[in-house]
Scaffold this motif. Structure first.
Motif, PDB file in Angstrom:
ATOM      1  N   PRO A  69       5.866 -88.703 -30.381  1.00 36.06           N
ATOM      2  CA  PRO A  69       4.411 -88.760 -30.356  1.00 36.06           C
ATOM      3  C   PRO A  69       3.829 -87.356 -30.590  1.00 36.06           C
ATOM      4  O   PRO A  69       4.304 -86.380 -30.013  1.00 36.06           O
ATOM      5  N   SER A  70       2.818 -87.285 -31.442  1.00 41.50           N
ATOM      6  CA  SER A  70       2.201 -86.000 -31.783  1.00 41.50           C
ATOM      7  C   SER A  70       0.700 -86.066 -31.589  1.00 41.50           C
ATOM      8  O   SER A  70       0.054 -87.043 -31.979  1.00 41.50           O
ATOM      9  N   PHE A  71       0.161 -85.025 -30.999  1.00 43.37           N
ATOM     10  CA  PHE A  71      -1.266 -84.910 -30.725  1.00 43.37           C
ATOM     11  C   PHE A  71      -1.759 -83.581 -31.279  1.00 43.37           C
ATOM     12  O   PHE A  71      -1.003 -82.609 -31.315  1.00 43.37           O
ATOM     13  N   ASP A  72      -3.033 -83.518 -31.668  1.00 45.87           N
ATOM     14  CA  ASP A  72      -3.552 -82.246 -32.177  1.00 45.87           C
ATOM     15  C   ASP A  72      -4.171 -81.380 -31.087  1.00 45.87           C
ATOM     16  O   ASP A  72      -4.532 -80.236 -31.341  1.00 45.87           O
ATOM     17  N   ARG A  73      -4.259 -81.921 -29.862  1.00 46.84           N
ATOM     18  CA  ARG A  73      -4.791 -81.147 -28.735  1.00 46.84           C
ATOM     19  C   ARG A  73      -4.542 -81.900 -27.432  1.00 46.84           C
ATOM     20  O   ARG A  73      -4.437 -83.125 -27.441  1.00 46.84           O
ATOM     21  N   PRO A  74      -4.492 -81.167 -26.314  1.00 42.51           N
ATOM     22  CA  PRO A  74      -4.412 -81.834 -25.013  1.00 42.51           C
ATOM     23  C   PRO A  74      -5.800 -82.337 -24.610  1.00 42.51           C
ATOM     24  O   PRO A  74      -6.808 -82.019 -25.260  1.00 42.51           O
ATOM     25  N   LEU A  75      -5.857 -83.068 -23.536  1.00 38.82           N
ATOM     26  CA  LEU A  75      -7.111 -83.614 -23.025  1.00 38.82           C
ATOM     27  C   LEU A  75      -8.109 -82.499 -22.702  1.00 38.82           C
ATOM     28  O   LEU A  75      -9.297 -82.639 -22.916  1.00 38.82           O
ATOM     29  N   GLY A  76      -7.624 -81.398 -22.183  1.00 39.01           N
ATOM     30  CA  GLY A  76      -8.464 -80.247 -21.842  1.00 39.01           C
ATOM     31  C   GLY A  76      -7.591 -79.036 -21.619  1.00 39.01           C
ATOM     32  O   GLY A  76      -6.367 -79.143 -21.521  1.00 39.01           O
ATOM     33  N   GLU A  77      -8.221 -77.892 -21.519  1.00 38.47           N
ATOM     34  CA  GLU A  77      -7.447 -76.647 -21.426  1.00 38.47           C
ATOM     35  C   GLU A  77      -6.652 -76.504 -20.135  1.00 38.47           C
ATOM     36  O   GLU A  77      -5.702 -75.738 -20.082  1.00 38.47           O
ATOM     37  N   HIS A  78      -7.000 -77.238 -19.087  1.00 43.58           N
ATOM     38  CA  HIS A  78      -6.284 -77.107 -17.816  1.00 43.58           C
ATOM     39  C   HIS A  78      -5.325 -78.257 -17.540  1.00 43.58           C
ATOM     40  O   HIS A  78      -4.824 -78.393 -16.428  1.00 43.58           O
ATOM     41  N   HIS A  79      -5.047 -79.059 -18.555  1.00 41.58           N
ATOM     42  CA  HIS A  79      -4.166 -80.203 -18.353  1.00 41.58           C
ATOM     43  C   HIS A  79      -2.705 -79.892 -18.665  1.00 41.58           C
ATOM     44  O   HIS A  79      -1.807 -80.502 -18.096  1.00 41.58           O
ATOM     45  N   VAL A  80      -2.469 -78.998 -19.588  1.00 41.67           N
ATOM     46  CA  VAL A  80      -1.106 -78.563 -19.917  1.00 41.67           C
ATOM     47  C   VAL A  80      -1.046 -77.047 -19.903  1.00 41.67           C
ATOM     48  O   VAL A  80      -2.071 -76.368 -20.010  1.00 41.67           O
ATOM     49  N   GLU A  81       0.159 -76.538 -19.760  1.00 40.64           N
ATOM     50  CA  GLU A  81       0.410 -75.097 -19.861  1.00 40.64           C
ATOM     51  C   GLU A  81       1.403 -74.870 -20.981  1.00 40.64           C
ATOM     52  O   GLU A  81       2.256 -75.721 -21.245  1.00 40.64           O
ATOM     53  N   GLU A  82       1.279 -73.737 -21.633  1.00 40.34           N
ATOM     54  CA  GLU A  82       2.198 -73.376 -22.710  1.00 40.34           C
ATOM     55  C   GLU A  82       3.013 -72.170 -22.262  1.00 40.34           C
ATOM     56  O   GLU A  82       2.480 -71.233 -21.685  1.00 40.34           O
ATOM     57  N   ARG A  83       4.319 -72.223 -22.538  1.00 40.69           N
ATOM     58  CA  ARG A  83       5.248 -71.156 -22.142  1.00 40.69           C
ATOM     59  C   ARG A  83       6.168 -70.831 -23.306  1.00 40.69           C
ATOM     60  O   ARG A  83       6.549 -71.714 -24.071  1.00 40.69           O
ATOM     61  N   GLN A  84       6.550 -69.594 -23.405  1.00 37.79           N
ATOM     62  CA  GLN A  84       7.498 -69.191 -24.437  1.00 37.79           C
ATOM     63  C   GLN A  84       8.878 -69.740 -24.098  1.00 37.79           C
ATOM     64  O   GLN A  84       9.307 -69.707 -22.946  1.00 37.79           O
ATOM     65  N   ASP A  85       9.552 -70.268 -25.102  1.00 39.53           N
ATOM     66  CA  ASP A  85      10.861 -70.904 -24.928  1.00 39.53           C
ATOM     67  C   ASP A  85      11.817 -70.321 -25.961  1.00 39.53           C
ATOM     68  O   ASP A  85      11.671 -70.556 -27.151  1.00 39.53           O
ATOM     69  N   GLY A  86      12.799 -69.559 -25.505  1.00 40.85           N
ATOM     70  CA  GLY A  86      13.781 -68.958 -26.394  1.00 40.85           C
ATOM     71  C   GLY A  86      15.111 -69.689 -26.408  1.00 40.85           C
ATOM     72  O   GLY A  86      16.113 -69.166 -26.902  1.00 40.85           O
ATOM     73  N   SER A  87      15.130 -70.926 -25.906  1.00 43.55           N
ATOM     74  CA  SER A  87      16.380 -71.685 -25.873  1.00 43.55           C
ATOM     75  C   SER A  87      16.789 -72.125 -27.273  1.00 43.55           C
ATOM     76  O   SER A  87      15.984 -72.126 -28.203  1.00 43.55           O
ATOM     77  N   LEU A  88      18.026 -72.511 -27.404  1.00 42.74           N
ATOM     78  CA  LEU A  88      18.601 -72.998 -28.659  1.00 42.74           C
ATOM     79  C   LEU A  88      18.529 -71.970 -29.788  1.00 42.74           C
ATOM     80  O   LEU A  88      18.529 -72.331 -30.965  1.00 42.74           O
ATOM     81  N   GLY A  89      18.443 -70.694 -29.425  1.00 43.68           N
ATOM     82  CA  GLY A  89      18.469 -69.631 -30.428  1.00 43.68           C
ATOM     83  C   GLY A  89      17.226 -69.529 -31.299  1.00 43.68           C
ATOM     84  O   GLY A  89      17.277 -68.978 -32.396  1.00 43.68           O
ATOM     85  N   MET A  90      16.109 -70.088 -30.831  1.00 47.39           N
ATOM     86  CA  MET A  90      14.864 -69.996 -31.608  1.00 47.39           C
ATOM     87  C   MET A  90      13.687 -69.784 -30.668  1.00 47.39           C
ATOM     88  O   MET A  90      13.776 -70.059 -29.477  1.00 47.39           O
ATOM     89  N   GLN A  91      12.608 -69.268 -31.213  1.00 40.47           N
ATOM     90  CA  GLN A  91      11.385 -69.072 -30.430  1.00 40.47           C
ATOM     91  C   GLN A  91      10.452 -70.255 -30.643  1.00 40.47           C
ATOM     92  O   GLN A  91      10.087 -70.565 -31.776  1.00 40.47           O
ATOM     93  N   ARG A  92      10.100 -70.918 -29.544  1.00 42.34           N
ATOM     94  CA  ARG A  92       9.171 -72.038 -29.591  1.00 42.34           C
ATOM     95  C   ARG A  92       8.204 -71.906 -28.429  1.00 42.34           C
ATOM     96  O   ARG A  92       8.394 -71.078 -27.538  1.00 42.34           O
ATOM     97  N   THR A  93       7.178 -72.747 -28.432  1.00 43.79           N
ATOM     98  CA  THR A  93       6.234 -72.783 -27.327  1.00 43.79           C
ATOM     99  C   THR A  93       6.384 -74.116 -26.615  1.00 43.79           C
ATOM    100  O   THR A  93       6.112 -75.174 -27.186  1.00 43.79           O
ATOM    101  N   GLU A  94       6.862 -74.048 -25.386  1.00 41.19           N
ATOM    102  CA  GLU A  94       7.061 -75.239 -24.571  1.00 41.19           C
ATOM    103  C   GLU A  94       5.725 -75.694 -23.996  1.00 41.19           C
ATOM    104  O   GLU A  94       4.864 -74.885 -23.661  1.00 41.19           O
ATOM    105  N   VAL A  95       5.558 -77.002 -23.853  1.00 41.41           N
ATOM    106  CA  VAL A  95       4.372 -77.593 -23.232  1.00 41.41           C
ATOM    107  C   VAL A  95       4.817 -78.269 -21.942  1.00 41.41           C
ATOM    108  O   VAL A  95       5.752 -79.082 -21.946  1.00 41.41           O
ATOM    109  N   VAL A  96       4.169 -77.902 -20.826  1.00 44.03           N
ATOM    110  CA  VAL A  96       4.472 -78.500 -19.532  1.00 44.03           C
ATOM    111  C   VAL A  96       3.194 -79.029 -18.903  1.00 44.03           C
ATOM    112  O   VAL A  96       2.095 -78.569 -19.203  1.00 44.03           O
ATOM    113  N   CYS A  97       3.345 -79.998 -18.018  1.00 44.82           N
ATOM    114  CA  CYS A  97       2.219 -80.513 -17.252  1.00 44.82           C
ATOM    115  C   CYS A  97       1.720 -79.397 -16.337  1.00 44.82           C
ATOM    116  O   CYS A  97       2.510 -78.760 -15.628  1.00 44.82           O
ATOM    117  N   ALA A  98       0.428 -79.148 -16.340  1.00 44.00           N
ATOM    118  CA  ALA A  98      -0.149 -78.085 -15.520  1.00 44.00           C
ATOM    119  C   ALA A  98      -0.109 -78.420 -14.035  1.00 44.00           C
ATOM    120  O   ALA A  98      -0.261 -77.533 -13.202  1.00 44.00           O
TER     121      ALA A  98
END
Length: 133
Positions: A69-98
């Motif tokens: 499932p893909s979304f272009d935005r969360p419900l609001g700015e305080h609903h999810v948090e974004e964190r840097q994720d360097g796992s699997l040998g690549m740089q990504r931005t993880e999304v977690v429930c706030a």
């Protein structure tokens, strides 16, 4: 803003299915195209399976062809948090429930250019759809 939800491992394991636990608490990923949620016109909100916090609106969901499932935005700015994720040998931005820090997926800068340009790529086992909200 909601208060943070903290539970121990045993409590999470009792509440969640083994697959939900693996994905949300151990930062796993479900196989692509294995989830339940397809793009539809139905109005509703996707909630966190761990704490029931509202996260994404169905109207912001799109078919990215990636298998999740893909979304272009969360419900609001305080609903999810974004964190840097360097796992699997690549740089990504993880999304977690706030609210409970459940791993939901990752966000990428290859979403629809006519909206936010972002693709919140979310594991379907990490969310629960509430129709009509």
């Amino acid at each position: 803003m909601r208060k943070k939800i903290v539970r121990n491992e045993a409590e999470w394991r009792q509440q969640l299915t083994p697959e939900q636990y693996r994905v949300t608490r151990e930062r796993g990923t479900e196989p692509p195209f294995s989830g339940n949620y397809r793009v539809s016109d139905e109005h509703g909100i996707y909630h966190c399976v761990c704490c029931n916090a509202p996260l994404f609106e169905n109207e912001h969901k799109f078919d990215a062809g990636c298998g999740w499932p893909s979304f272009d935005r969360p419900l609001g700015e305080h609903h999810v948090e974004e964190r840097q994720d360097g796992s699997l040998g690549m740089q990504r931005t993880e999304v977690v429930c706030a609210h409970c820090e459940a791993h939901l997926g990752h966000v990428f800068p290859d979403g629809p250019p006519d909206t936010t340009g972002l693709r919140y790529c979310i594991n379907s086992v990490a969310i629960d759809f509430h129709a009509g909200e």
